[in-house]
Scaffold this active site. Sequence first.
Site, short mmCIF file in Angstrom:
data_model
loop_
_atom_site.label_atom_id
_atom_site.label_comp_id
_atom_site.label_asym_id
_atom_site.label_seq_id
_atom_site.Cartn_x
_atom_site.Cartn_y
_atom_site.Cartn_z
N ASP A 19 0.83 -1.21 0.00
CA ASP A 19 0.00 0.00 0.00
C ASP A 19 0.86 1.26 0.00
O ASP A 19 1.97 1.25 0.53
CB ASP A 19 -0.90 -0.03 1.25
CG ASP A 19 -2.06 0.96 1.15
OD1 ASP A 19 -2.29 1.49 0.04
OD2 ASP A 19 -2.72 1.19 2.17
N HIS A 36 2.78 3.38 -8.91
CA HIS A 36 2.62 1.94 -9.17
C HIS A 36 3.84 1.38 -9.90
O HIS A 36 4.29 0.27 -9.61
CB HIS A 36 1.35 1.69 -9.98
CG HIS A 36 0.08 2.05 -9.24
ND1 HIS A 36 -0.15 1.68 -7.94
CD2 HIS A 36 -1.02 2.76 -9.62
CE1 HIS A 36 -1.34 2.13 -7.54
NE2 HIS A 36 -1.88 2.80 -8.55
N LEU A 130 11.29 -20.53 -4.56
CA LEU A 130 10.35 -19.56 -3.97
C LEU A 130 9.00 -19.72 -4.65
O LEU A 130 8.94 -19.80 -5.89
CB LEU A 130 10.88 -18.12 -4.19
CG LEU A 130 9.88 -17.01 -3.81
CD1 LEU A 130 9.64 -16.97 -2.32
CD2 LEU A 130 10.39 -15.64 -4.28
C1 FPP Z 1 -2.08 0.14 -3.28
O1 FPP Z 1 -1.55 1.45 -3.17
C2 FPP Z 1 -1.46 -0.53 -4.40
C3 FPP Z 1 -2.14 -1.06 -5.45
C4 FPP Z 1 -3.60 -1.05 -5.57
C5 FPP Z 1 -1.43 -1.66 -6.58
C6 FPP Z 1 -0.26 -2.53 -6.21
C7 FPP Z 1 0.49 -2.75 -7.44
C8 FPP Z 1 1.82 -2.70 -7.55
C9 FPP Z 1 2.77 -2.58 -6.43
C10 FPP Z 1 2.36 -2.73 -8.92
C11 FPP Z 1 3.13 -3.89 -9.33
C12 FPP Z 1 2.67 -5.22 -8.90
C13 FPP Z 1 3.09 -6.34 -9.48
C14 FPP Z 1 2.70 -7.65 -8.92
C15 FPP Z 1 3.93 -6.34 -10.66
P1 FPP Z 1 -2.52 2.68 -3.37
O2 FPP Z 1 -2.48 3.08 -4.81
O3 FPP Z 1 -3.87 2.36 -2.84
O4 FPP Z 1 -1.82 3.77 -2.49
P2 FPP Z 1 -2.53 4.96 -1.71
O5 FPP Z 1 -3.27 4.35 -0.56
O6 FPP Z 1 -1.39 5.81 -1.29
O7 FPP Z 1 -3.44 5.66 -2.69
#
Ligand code: FPP
Length: 241
Positions: A19, A36, A130
């Site tokens: 997150d 992201h 893994l």
């Molecule tokens: C939450 O942060 C994150 C996500 C919804 C996306 C997670 C995806 C990645 C880390 C990209 C790559 C993943 C892979 C498996 C290649 P948020 O956007 O909700 O953050 P915020 O709470 O600060 O808005």
Amino acid sequence: MAAKDIQQVTPEHVAIIMDGNGRWATRRGMPRLYGHRSGARRVREVVRACPDLGVRYLTLYAFSTENWKRAPTEVEGLMALFHRYITSETTELIDSGVRVRFIGDRTKLDPKLVSLMTQLEADTKPNDLLHLTIALNYGARDEIVRASARMAEAVRSGCLLPDDIDGDTICGYLDTADLPDPDLVIRTSGETRVSNFLLWQSAYAEYAFTPVLWPDFTAADFGEILLSYGARERRYGAVAQ
Ligand code: FPP
């Protein structure tokens, strides 16, 4: 602490709620997708760190069943990022002994992405160093609903008797049927919610919350959390010895 001791207390299965990508980007005056993309680089770093840290199973929450509520540009950007991650990482994942699985409902994903996911699962199936599981269009309640429907179908067709249903039966119908339960669930970014992640499987998991935003989360941060896990005593409902 000696490396030997660290190994002894390392959780076998770590699950991570990644997150904070959006906030990380916004603080830099950048679009959320920039966060992201930086987050995807941390995925690579944490995956690479697992074998040395003694983690055998890593499960990452990449996209939840609730994430469709985000702006279409963000959703499309995330889907494109998953697409790119799979195509660019396949060779390294195969060569480095990582077996990849995906959990979640694939029926709502782009068929092209689904076919890449299926191919990556097949290509990495012989690997055992893994076990990386990526939760994509995953929600624990949705998973339990889908599992219940399939169980009901098995009862209707006579393959399953209601009296035979126990906890193990339910585990076998979940997306995670092949995986051990997580020992440790980490959430980055300072939020202390579970957000519909592995609700059944995490019944006895330890939780660790860190204020670090996911794009800043390093292998060293990961190692520190694993060390603090080692100091905890898990009792599974029993009394301390
Ligand atoms: C939450 O942060 C994150 C996500 C919804 C996306 C997670 C995806 C990645 C880390 C990209 C790559 C993943 C892979 C498996 C290649 P948020 O956007 O909700 O953050 P915020 O709470 O600060 O808005």
